[in-house]
Design an enzyme around this catalytic site. Structure first.
Site, PDB file in Angstrom:
ATOM      1  CB  THR A  66      -0.913   0.019   1.244  1.00 28.70           C
ATOM      2  OG1 THR A  66      -1.693  -1.198   1.260  1.00 28.70           O
ATOM      3  CG2 THR A  66      -1.851   1.207   1.225  1.00 28.70           C
ATOM      4  CG  ASP A 177       4.179  -6.102 -11.425  1.00 30.98           C
ATOM      5  OD1 ASP A 177       3.471  -6.569 -12.339  1.00 30.98           O
ATOM      6  OD2 ASP A 177       3.717  -5.734 -10.331  1.00 30.98           O
TER       7      ASP A 177
END
Length: 369
Positions: A66, A177
């Site tokens: 997060t 990614d």
């Protein structure tokens, strides 16, 4: 209370040592003499900066962690609280932070520091104003418009950043990614690649470092699923999917579509084969420079080649995108007469080199005109 504080202090010291904090601290002290800007933050500092990780400060979250908005000494920063850590590589974390923090490229988010007094390290990055490319493409405000020129610029800047990681970083770094959610946009809509090194780096050999692979459905190289080996061409495949997002504005995975049409990359390859690419394009750019759009589509097709060795490198991709955007600027940004334009277009088709259009792409250029 004193006993609990001492116990907490010992635990924080344990985490600090496990992640190579003392090695990192000594290295920083040496590098600070030459103006090195990397900080080891305390747990208390990051808690204060985020108002104790208040949910109101969350600016993004995903599989890896997060991200919170925070403030240090009146400077806005992005603070990433990671979810996982590679246990076997903890001691290398400090060394790898030094490598990542020395990456200096205008299209890569700058790593400013980290906090090691926690179970999973917290990373501190420069704050990027306009959020992610994913949100910019897929959550456009009503009435907003993304021009083809801006899409080409974002594509080129992102490719240039990844080429830097592959070819200029020492040791080379593979992202692992690449996706539109990991490309941020600043106040001027300049692309900034992020989340390289969001997890502990995994050395594949003495010469290379790759990020711990999370992968994202729709972007992940099919070859990686078979071999479990991440290469520079894995990033190339994922970037090919980002190119598709830029020209189609369609979701990478559409769970409401029939099974054979859920993947954007599969739909794209079928559309190219059947010369129906026009149906996939974002309506906003259908009336723009079709030759530039098809050049990008042809480039994406090469990136998505199932044979990794036949895909272009990120350096070649950046060079091709630079050529496409500059040609568009020259042909459409200036008032050129048809006599001046003819040799330029002819020159492009002869000098395209690795990216010369195949027969299918050449025939497809005519659609929608």
């Amino acid at each position: 209370m004193v006993h609990e504080r001492r116990k907490l202090s010992k635990l924080e010291e344990k985490y600090f040592q496990e992640y190579g904090g003392w090695t990192l601290l000594k290295k920083i002290q040496l590098l600070d003499q030459v103006g090195f800007g990397f900080t080891i933050f305390t747990k208390r500092q990051v808690e204060q900066a985020t108002n104790n990780f208040d949910s109101a400060n969350i600016i993004g979250h995903g599989g890896q962690g997060t991200v919170y908005r925070g403030t240090f000494r009146d400077q806005m920063v992005a603070i990433k609280k990671c979810k996982i850590v590679n246990e076997s590589k903890k001691k290398e974390f400090g060394k790898e932070m030094i490598i990542l923090s020395q990456i200096n490229h205008k299209n890569i988010v700058k790593l400013l520091g980290c906090c090691l007094e926690v179970e999973v390290p917290i990373l501190v990055y420069e704050f990027i104003q306009n959020g992610t490319l994913f949100n910019y493409i897929h959550r456009k405000n009503e009435g907003s418009h993304i021009s083809l020129s801006l899409r080409l610029m974002i594509a080129y800047e992102s490719a240039d950043a990844l080429a830097y990681l592959h070819f200029s970083a020492s040791p080379p770094i593979f992202h692992g990614d690449v996706k539109s959610a990991n490309i941020l946009l600043d106040e001027n809509y300049m692309a900034k690649v992020s989340d390289f090194g969001a997890s502990i780096l995994v050395p594949t050999d003495e010469a290379q470092l790759v990020t711990f692979v999370q992968g994202t459905c729709g972007y992940l190289d099919p070859g990686y699923l078979q071999t479990c080996q991440l290469t520079d061409k894995s990033d190339v495949y994922s970037f090919g999917v980002v190119l598709l997002e830029l020209i189609t504005s369609k979701p990478v995975i559409d769970f409401d579509a029939p099974e054979e049409e859920r993947s954007l990359s599969s739909r794209f390859l079928v559309a190219m084969k059947e010369k129906k690419m026009h149906d996939l394009l974002d309506d906003e750019i259908k009336g723009d420079d079709m030759e530039a759009i098809m050049d990008v589509a042809n480039l994406a097709k090469k990136c998505l080649n199932m044979k990794a060795e036949e895909r272009p490198t990120m350096k070649e991709i950046a060079q091709e995108l630079d050529r496409i955007r500059k040609l568009k600027q020259h042909l459409w940004g200036q008032e050129c007469n048809s006599h001046e334009m003819e040799p330029l277009l002819g020159e492009t088709s002869h000098d395209a080199g690795y990216f010369g259009r195949d027969k299918e792409a050449e025939e497809s250029i005519a659609f929608g005109r």
